[in-house]
Write a protein that holds these residues in place. Structure first.
Motif, PDB file in Angstrom:
ATOM      1  N   CYS A  97       0.823  -1.214   0.000  1.00 30.98           N
ATOM      2  CA  CYS A  97       0.000   0.000   0.000  1.00 30.98           C
ATOM      3  C   CYS A  97       0.857   1.264   0.000  1.00 30.98           C
ATOM      4  CB  CYS A  97      -0.922   0.013   1.223  1.00 30.98           C
ATOM      5  SG  CYS A  97      -2.301  -1.144   1.093  1.00 30.98           S
ATOM      6  N   TRP A 138      -6.603  -4.016   0.869  1.00 25.76           N
ATOM      7  CA  TRP A 138      -5.883  -3.299   1.919  1.00 25.76           C
ATOM      8  C   TRP A 138      -5.898  -1.819   1.532  1.00 25.76           C
ATOM      9  CZ3 TRP A 138      -4.641  -8.053   0.181  1.00 25.76           C
ATOM     10  CH2 TRP A 138      -4.441  -9.067   1.131  1.00 25.76           C
ATOM     11  N   ARG A 139      -6.083  -0.961   2.511  1.00 26.65           N
ATOM     12  CA  ARG A 139      -6.184   0.470   2.215  1.00 26.65           C
ATOM     13  C   ARG A 139      -5.311   1.271   3.167  1.00 26.65           C
ATOM     14  NH1 ARG A 139     -11.123   1.485   3.708  1.00 26.65           N
ATOM     15  NH2 ARG A 139     -10.612   2.756   5.529  1.00 26.65           N
ATOM     16  N   GLU A 140      -4.759   2.340   2.638  1.00 24.85           N
ATOM     17  CA  GLU A 140      -3.970   3.245   3.466  1.00 24.85           C
ATOM     18  C   GLU A 140      -4.286   4.681   3.063  1.00 24.85           C
ATOM     19  OE1 GLU A 140       0.680   4.227   3.643  1.00 24.85           O
ATOM     20  OE2 GLU A 140       0.204   2.219   4.430  1.00 24.85           O
ATOM     21  N   PHE A 149      -4.692  -1.519  -2.279  1.00 28.79           N
ATOM     22  CA  PHE A 149      -4.065  -2.679  -2.922  1.00 28.79           C
ATOM     23  C   PHE A 149      -5.074  -3.818  -2.896  1.00 28.79           C
ATOM     24  CE2 PHE A 149      -1.574  -6.664  -2.477  1.00 28.79           C
ATOM     25  CZ  PHE A 149      -0.958  -6.651  -3.722  1.00 28.79           C
ATOM     26  N   TRP A 303      -3.431  -1.968  -8.156  1.00 23.90           N
ATOM     27  CA  TRP A 303      -3.026  -0.830  -7.345  1.00 23.90           C
ATOM     28  C   TRP A 303      -3.929   0.343  -7.728  1.00 23.90           C
ATOM     29  CZ3 TRP A 303       0.129  -4.635  -8.883  1.00 23.90           C
ATOM     30  CH2 TRP A 303       1.087  -5.130  -7.980  1.00 23.90           C
TER      31      TRP A 303
END
Length: 349
Positions: A97, A138-140, A149, A303
């Protein structure tokens, strides 16, 4: 040392080994195995027999060179696994990420979607679309920008590993059968006990008979066999071609090539002990699983970078797939259309 390592892990070596093993197997099929020297001399002549015997073509599957090829194949598989597994595992388990939209633009398959809505709307739409396609996310959130991601089909990376392990199992099963197994023929006469090689028990032929068709041709052979262990009758069965008797890991098959003139009191059984057969079957089944995973499950990674731009959000999407890039393009097109159906204006590749 590096040259030796690269040689042992090379595909060329594996292909050469498979070619030699196949050639040996063909020779073992064309030249009947386990005959007496006299029979080989009668068939091929004394000169050719000496040559055939020297390179063990009379017992191919127990020859030193065939066993050496199997060992070399096992070494090749082991070195290949040691070389490839770390990279495969990293690709299988990695989560990324920490990227920007500039990285996304470097992917061969990428697009830009101007989204009519705020960052939260764009994030919800992207995540909803990805989850609907069974992606794991998944995150940021970083300084007002969102990095997502997404991955699915990661198990597809393990297909080659499973296939390699399955071949190991097949080799182990074959080696076990070769080391402690046996196969041969056992003549039996009615009422006469016969000691079974390596079985520590005896069998008795109670009755043998032949069924015929109306035209007089042989239909099937039958033998009623009693197994005697420690002086006691422990098993009795009538066997026929393709319906054997099994006791203590030893199989008794009815031979289908018996001279009817000797039939009233004589039968010939094929006996076999194959302790590695279940391992070979397990390896074969695992090989099919590995091949199916390799051919039909593809590891796709996306992405997505969402960045603010005046009164809208810009959604950058890039992706890679270990195989089936056409399928990746199709899936990205559907994802783009899904996002555009709500707030996207148009994509720019």
């Amino acid at each position: 040392m590096r040259k030796i390592y690269n040689f042992l892990s090379s595909v060329k070596l594996a292909v050469a080994i498979f070619f030699l093993l196949a050639s040996g197997s063909i020779a073992g099929t064309l030249i009947e195995q386990g005959l007496s020297p006299e029979e080989y001399i009668t068939r091929f002549g004394e000169k050719w027999y000496r040559w055939i015997q020297t390179i063990r073509l009379t017992d191919v599957y127990h020859s030193w060179w065939f066993s050496s090829l199997l060992v070399l194949l096992a070494v090749n598989l082991a070195v290949c696994l040691s070389k490839r597994v770390p990279a495969i595992w990293r690709a299988y388990s990695s989560v990324d990420c920490d990227f920007t939209h500039n990285l996304v633009l470097n992917f061969r398959h990428h697009t830009l979607i101007p989204f009519q809505g705020d960052m939260e709307d764009a994030k919800r739409k992207v995540e909803s679309s990805l989850k609907g396609r069974k992606y794991k996310l998944w995150r940021e959130d970083n300084h007002g920008k969102i990095a997502i991601f997404a991955t699915k089909g990661a198990i597809g990376r393990l297909g080659p590993v499973i296939s390699h392990v399955s071949i190991f199992l097949i080799l182990i099963g074959a080696a076990l059968s070769s080391a402690i197994g046996f196969r041969g023929f056992l003549p039996v006469y009615e009422g006469v006990p016969v000691n079974v090689p390596e079985g520590n028990f005896t069998i008795v032929l109670d009755k043998f008979w032949i069924d015929y068709y109306e035209n007089g041709k042989v239909k099937d052979y039958f033998s009623t066999i009693t197994v005697i262990d420690n002086g006691k009758s422990v098993l009795k069965k009538t066997i026929q071609v393709n319906d054997p008797l099994q006791y203590k890991g030893i199989w008794f098959y009815q031979n289908g090539n018996i001279d009817p003139d000797t039939a009233p009191q004589y039968s010939e059984l094929q006996i076999a002990k194959d302790p590695g057969v279940n391992i070979v079957w397990a390896g074969s089944g695992l090989l099919m699983v590995g091949l199916l995973i390799s051919f039909f499950i593809f590891h796709r990674r996306l992405w997505i970078s969402i960045v603010p731009s005046e009164n809208r959000a810009l959604i950058y999407i890039g992706g890679i797939s270990n195989k089936d890039t056409t399928g990746l393009e199709t899936e990205m097109d559907r994802l783009i259309n899904d996002i555009q159906s709500v707030g996207g204006l148009r994509g720019a590749n």
